[in-house]
Design a protein around this motif. Structure first.
Motif, short mmCIF file in Angstrom:
data_model
loop_
_atom_site.label_atom_id
_atom_site.label_comp_id
_atom_site.label_asym_id
_atom_site.label_seq_id
_atom_site.Cartn_x
_atom_site.Cartn_y
_atom_site.Cartn_z
N PRO A 299 40.37 44.49 44.20
CA PRO A 299 41.14 45.41 44.94
C PRO A 299 41.39 46.70 44.20
O PRO A 299 41.26 46.99 42.83
CB PRO A 299 42.52 44.34 44.97
CG PRO A 299 42.19 43.54 43.78
CD PRO A 299 40.82 43.08 43.90
N ALA A 300 42.08 47.70 44.90
CA ALA A 300 42.10 49.00 44.33
C ALA A 300 43.13 49.01 43.26
O ALA A 300 43.37 49.93 42.30
CB ALA A 300 42.69 49.97 45.35
N THR A 351 31.98 38.85 39.10
CA THR A 351 32.88 40.08 38.68
C THR A 351 34.27 39.46 38.12
O THR A 351 34.51 38.58 38.97
CB THR A 351 32.97 40.82 39.65
OG1 THR A 351 31.75 41.67 40.02
CG2 THR A 351 33.97 41.96 39.35
N VAL A 352 34.79 39.84 37.05
CA VAL A 352 36.00 39.45 36.43
C VAL A 352 37.03 40.49 36.76
O VAL A 352 36.31 41.57 36.14
CB VAL A 352 35.87 38.84 35.02
CG1 VAL A 352 37.13 38.59 34.61
CG2 VAL A 352 35.03 37.76 34.80
N TYR A 353 38.15 40.18 37.18
CA TYR A 353 39.11 41.44 37.34
C TYR A 353 40.39 41.22 36.97
O TYR A 353 40.64 39.89 37.04
CB TYR A 353 39.01 42.13 38.53
CG TYR A 353 39.35 41.35 39.89
CD1 TYR A 353 40.78 41.51 39.98
CD2 TYR A 353 38.57 40.72 40.62
CE1 TYR A 353 41.24 41.05 41.39
CE2 TYR A 353 39.01 40.16 41.74
CZ TYR A 353 40.52 40.21 42.04
OH TYR A 353 40.96 39.61 43.04
N ALA A 354 41.35 41.72 36.73
CA ALA A 354 42.82 41.38 36.37
C ALA A 354 43.67 42.43 37.12
O ALA A 354 43.42 43.68 37.17
CB ALA A 354 43.03 41.64 34.93
N THR A 355 44.69 41.98 37.45
CA THR A 355 45.79 42.62 37.93
C THR A 355 46.95 42.24 37.24
O THR A 355 47.04 41.50 36.44
CB THR A 355 46.07 42.35 39.58
OG1 THR A 355 46.70 40.98 39.86
CG2 THR A 355 44.69 42.62 40.27
N PRO A 417 39.39 42.85 49.91
CA PRO A 417 40.58 43.65 49.69
C PRO A 417 40.60 44.55 50.71
O PRO A 417 39.69 45.21 51.34
CB PRO A 417 40.52 44.10 48.61
CG PRO A 417 39.14 44.25 48.07
CD PRO A 417 38.46 43.19 48.63
N SER A 418 41.56 45.10 51.16
CA SER A 418 41.80 46.10 52.04
C SER A 418 41.32 47.50 51.54
O SER A 418 40.93 48.31 52.38
CB SER A 418 43.29 46.24 52.71
OG SER A 418 44.15 46.43 51.43
#
Length: 488
Positions: A299-300, A351-355, A417-418
């Motif tokens: 997501p952005a 893919t690993v990501y964090a928010t 994600p949008s």
């Protein structure tokens, strides 16, 4: 206990200054000039540009000016280096290029908990030969016996000689004598070491700083130091693990890293020279290049992401170490999940990501439904083991959406994600500025907001960071670019 490996190389009388930038030794040639006076069996080498009038240093000043308080700091630095202090005089007299070669390490002091003692050569290739002797005398150096007809200044164990625009110093008179013999072509130089040449050629020529490491030459040192360390500081697995580490090091001939300053930010490039076939026989895995697509599902508003492939097969290869087999067998018995099965479930793209609300691992295995079942069983088993240990893993969930699986603490992460982070202006601009290729062995991105939201004044100038790996067979490199952007 003094370690200094001797290796036979063909002696070359190359004129480095004229040849390095026009042959296959191109690359970080300016930063490698000092290697002509460093013995070929050196363990490590580093070089930095101190030329405040040169383009690299001016680029650094320009970047510093973009950070709050940076312009004032640069002004203070220039005033300090332009002053009459001893430090300023020494820096000016050394000129723009200073290199250090680590040629030996005495590890005997480890038995008593002390620090190893290093033997090194320091080379300045753009020194002020007329001013430097006086500066050395003011700093407490006194004239000593000449070496090969060259005047020598000494202070304690340190010894320095100056010949025109070249100044060579060393941690001892004997080490200085070796350096002078190398410079005269009487002994092989690091500049003529094939691994050094191969690594330097992959690094940029406009580097502000360069560092080089010879892991293969460090192997005997690691072995010697490992045997002298107190028991509470030994490697896990004891002597077998140390032996494996030493074996691995012997097949990595050279590692290098360079830092360059550009108009938009800093660029860091790492490269190496290794015996790929030998490392593969030992179970090492070398990733191949691919075009990441799973990052489009980040997501952005994420703080960034890391894209890579084949986590499971990599873990499976690492588990082939004899020291890990018993541990793996115990985990398989406790959880009922086999490592080969788990490796298959974690094959493919990841893919690993964090928010701000959590973190997630996205994966796209070939058989998503089968992988879902295996990972579900593994998660249930992990929760049970964690509960027995007084921990709670209930927040970690597993979701599937078509061929995509998501493991983590972000609800709905498996769905597209949008708005994707790869479609943001910040990501696209940085990728274009950095020149990131489409096919990489791995990709890491840190979004501007991830640092800017810290509230620190300097963080407001952070425009993002991106890093990637490339695959060229036995030649592997990593490149990282961070951007600083002006804010009004």
């Amino acid at each position: 206990f003094f370690f200094k490996q001797k290796t036979a190389y063909e002696i070359s009388t190359r004129d480095w200054s004229s040849d390095v930038c026009s042959s296959d030794l191109a690359g970080a040639g300016d930063r490698a000039k000092g290697a002509t006076a460093v013995p070929a069996d050196a363990l490590a080498y580093a070089s930095v540009s101190l030329d405040r009038g040169g383009a690299p240093f001016q680029a650094l000043e320009g970047l510093a000016a973009k950070v709050d308080g940076g312009a004032a700091a640069v002004k203070r630095l220039n005033e300090m280096l332009s002053g009459d202090t001893r430090q300023a005089q020494v820096v000016r007299a050394l000129g723009g290029d200073v290199s250090v070669g680590l040629v030996g390490v005495d590890v005997a002091s480890l038995t008593s908990g002390g620090m190893p003692k290093a033997s090194a050569v320091i080379v300045a290739t753009a020194a002020d030969g007329a001013t430097l002797p006086g500066v050395l005398q003011d700093a407490g150096f006194t004239a000593g016996p000449a070496l090969n007809g060259a005047p020598v200044w000494e202070k304690g164990a340190m010894a320095i000689t100056v010949d025109g625009s070249t100044a060579i110093g060393a941690t001892s008179r004997a080490t200085l004598a070796d350096a002078l013999a190398v410079q005269a072509g009487q002994q092989p130089a690091l500049a003529d070491d094939p691994a050094f040449q191969a690594t330097i050629a992959k690094l940029p020529g406009n580097a502000v700083a360069v560092a080089y490491l010879a892991p293969a030459r460090l192997a005997p040192l690691v072995k010697a130091a490992g045997g002298l360390l107190p028991k509470d500081m030994q490697l896990p697995g004891g002597a077998p693990s140390l032996t494996r580490l030493v074996t691995d090091l012997q097949d990595v001939r050279g590692l290098g890293i360079a830092v360059t300053a550009e108009q938009g930010g800093l660029r860091v490039i790492a490269a190496g020279d290794a015996d790929q076939a030998a490392l593969e026989k030992l179970g090492a895995r070398f990733p191949t290049a691919y075009a990441p697509t799973l990052a489009d599902r980040v997501p952005a508003d994420a703080m960034g992401f890391a894209a890579f492939r084949d986590l499971g097969p990599t873990l499976l290869a690492a588990a082939q170490d004899p020291q890990a087999k018993d541990l793996v067998a115990a985990i398989e018995q406790q959880t009922g999940v086999t490592l080969p099965g788990l490796a298959g479930a974690l094959a493919g793209e990841h893919t690993v990501y964090a928010t701000t609300s959590g973190a997630t691992l996205l994966t796209q295995p070939q058989d998503a439904s089968g992988a879902n079942m295996i990972l579900s069983n593994a998660l249930v088993a992990a929760r049970g083991l964690a509960k027995d240990a007084g921990k709670d893993l209930k927040a970690i969930g597993l979701e599937q959406n078509g061929g995509t699986l998501a493991i983590g603490t972000i609800e709905g992460a498996a769905k597209a994600p949008s708005a994707s982070i790869t479609a943001t202006d910040a990501y696209r601009a940085l990728r274009a500025r950095a020149g990131t290729p489409d096919a990489v062995t791995g990709l890491v991105y840190v979004a501007p907001d991830a640092v800017q939201r810290s509230g620190q004044p300097a963080a407001r100038a952070f425009g993002g960071a991106i890093g990637w790996g490339t695959d060229t067979g036995a030649e592997r490199s990593e490149e990282h670019t961070s951007e600083l952007q002006s804010r009004v």
